[in-house]
Scaffold this active site. Structure first.
Site, mmCIF file in Angstrom:
data_model
loop_
_atom_site.group_PDB
_atom_site.id
_atom_site.type_symbol
_atom_site.label_atom_id
_atom_site.label_comp_id
_atom_site.label_asym_id
_atom_site.label_seq_id
_atom_site.Cartn_x
_atom_site.Cartn_y
_atom_site.Cartn_z
ATOM 1 N N HIS A 210 2.817 11.584 -7.201
ATOM 2 C CA HIS A 210 2.905 10.133 -7.022
ATOM 3 C C HIS A 210 3.698 9.561 -8.201
ATOM 4 O O HIS A 210 3.411 9.899 -9.358
ATOM 5 C CB HIS A 210 1.517 9.497 -7.046
ATOM 6 C CG HIS A 210 0.730 9.648 -5.784
ATOM 7 N ND1 HIS A 210 0.453 10.849 -5.211
ATOM 8 C CD2 HIS A 210 0.159 8.702 -4.983
ATOM 9 C CE1 HIS A 210 -0.260 10.656 -4.109
ATOM 10 N NE2 HIS A 210 -0.448 9.360 -3.942
ATOM 11 N N GLU A 213 4.953 3.909 -7.631
ATOM 12 C CA GLU A 213 4.163 3.060 -6.729
ATOM 13 C C GLU A 213 3.882 1.770 -7.504
ATOM 14 O O GLU A 213 4.435 0.710 -7.180
ATOM 15 C CB GLU A 213 2.865 3.772 -6.337
ATOM 16 C CG GLU A 213 1.921 2.946 -5.464
ATOM 17 C CD GLU A 213 0.561 3.620 -5.234
ATOM 18 O OE1 GLU A 213 0.211 4.548 -5.982
ATOM 19 O OE2 GLU A 213 -0.151 3.188 -4.295
ATOM 20 N N ASP A 291 -1.248 7.321 3.697
ATOM 21 C CA ASP A 291 -1.877 7.294 2.367
ATOM 22 C C ASP A 291 -3.402 7.404 2.464
ATOM 23 O O ASP A 291 -3.946 8.490 2.310
ATOM 24 C CB ASP A 291 -1.452 6.028 1.598
ATOM 25 C CG ASP A 291 -1.500 6.197 0.090
ATOM 26 O OD1 ASP A 291 -1.787 7.307 -0.372
ATOM 27 O OD2 ASP A 291 -1.240 5.204 -0.631
ATOM 28 N N ASP A 292 -4.083 6.277 2.699
ATOM 29 C CA ASP A 292 -5.553 6.250 2.799
ATOM 30 C C ASP A 292 -5.917 5.396 4.009
ATOM 31 O O ASP A 292 -6.336 4.239 3.866
ATOM 32 C CB ASP A 292 -6.142 5.645 1.516
ATOM 33 C CG ASP A 292 -5.763 6.466 0.294
ATOM 34 O OD1 ASP A 292 -6.396 7.519 0.081
ATOM 35 O OD2 ASP A 292 -4.821 6.074 -0.409
#
Ligand code: HPA
Ligand code: ZN
Length: 353
Positions: A210, A213, A291-292
């Site tokens: 990651h 972001e 993602d989630d």
């Protein structure tokens, strides 16, 4: 755009465009399996394991999902994962994801898991990996979905703790294809994990991270130069460095972009303000991911459909490129990629009729 198939619809009415987005075969490359834990399953597992929950009901928990930034989400995400105790809990969570993935025409998924979140409360890494792997095998048998697991290190913890997590995972080395880096980005640059990622590369593990972001473009450069990341998760802040954008385009380094996540965590004001069109126009190997999904209001098809609805400049050619990129960017064998791209071409040919 290059690589478009010979039979492609030029433009489609909104409902038909949404149908194409749903139907096209795709790979998902940025899904945290703990982020697929829906509130209903959190309550079911809490009851099964006798774990007390701070929220009185599913509705109250869902209502708490009003995030202001990455950290405000992570606090609830780690709390939610606290109900996972036994191998069957990890199986049930991953199986629920694969059922959704099948419905979204995902043919390949590369699934992140966070072992440190679980070992911190005494759940062995083997329990986590074995439960997840069982769901992966069943998803292949029942849905024909291929999958890989990717172990993520929590970047708010130390490199020493990442080394310990790697050590505990090595007896299960055959069950994961690579390593990633997630959790609180700001103040935890990739350089903090240089040595543990070097060790992972020596072990033949694939590397993703990651970056960009909430963190700056310099974190993307650090992930590339120091960790030797093969893919960047999110990466949307690359546009702050035109030189970096040129580099990512020239090397075809994939970005696993997650539009609904970015809006929920306030990286972009709304989907209409998302820079996905700019990333595509710059020729980057962009993919769309969830993602989630249990926390951000949608699975992969929700991300595609809502993003295309909000950005009218996006059409069938962009959809094709995004799906094709998802195969190209995956760690799957070349023969599988070719087969999926052939199926993708057939889907688009049908919509051209
Ligand atoms: N960013 C960083 N860490 C995470 C995320 C994310 O979007 N989701 C789960 N862990
Ligand atoms: Zn993520």
């Amino acid at each position: 755009m290059s690589d478009l198939p010979s039979r492609m619809p030029a433009r489609l009415a909104p409902e038909r465009m949404a149908a194409l987005l749903r139907e096209m075969p795709k790979a998902e490359l940025h899904i945290h399996i703990e982020g697929s834990l829906e509130p209903e399953l959190i309550f079911r597992l809490a009851a099964r394991n006798g774990v007390p929950l701070p929220h009185p009901s599913v509705e109250a928990l869902r209502a708490a999902y009003a995030f202001t930034d990455l950290q405000s989400f992570l606090d609830l995400y780690y709390a939610g994962a606290g109900v996972l105790r036994r191998e069957e809990d990890f199986f049930d969570m991953a199986w629920a994801y694969f059922e959704r993935a099948a419905a979204d025409n995902i043919v390949h998924a590369e699934v992140f898991f966070d072992p440190q979140t679980h070992t911190a409360r005494g759940v062995p890494t083997g329990t986590v990996v074995t439960g997840l792997e069982h769901a992966c095998r069943r998803a292949h048998a029942e849905f024909g979905i291929s999958s890989r697991l990717i172990l993520c290190f929590l970047r708010h913890l130390s490199e020493e703790e990442a080394f310990a997590a790697l050590e505990q995972a090595l007896p299960h080395r055959s069950h994961f294809v690579g390593v990633g880096l997630d959790s609180s980005e700001r103040g935890h640059p990739p350089e903090k994990f240089a040595r543990v990622f070097a060790r992972c590369r020596e072990l033949g593990l694939r590397v993703v991270a990651h970056a960009g972001e909430e963190g700056p473009a310099a974190y993307i450069e650090g992930a590339l130069d120091v960790l030797r990341a093969e893919r960047i998760d999110h990466g949307v802040r690359c546009v702050e460095s035109p030189e970096l954008v040129r580099r990512l385009a020239a090397t075809r380094t994939p970005l696993t972009v997650c539009p609904l996540s970015n809006v929920r965590l306030r990286v972009f004001r709304d989907l209409a303000a998302h820079n996905l069109p700019a990333l595509l126009d710059a020729g980057l190997c962009v993919t769309v991911n969830s993602d989630d999904p249990a926390y951000f209001g949608g699975y992969v098809n929700d991300n595609f459909v809502q993003t295309f609805a909000a950005l009218p400049g996006l059409g069938p050619a962009h959809a094709y490129v995004l799906a094709r990129n998802s195969f190209e960017a995956s760690f799957a064998p070349a023969a599988d990629k070719q087969r999926w791209i052939a199926a993708l071409d057939q889907t688009f040919a049908r919509y051209a009729a």
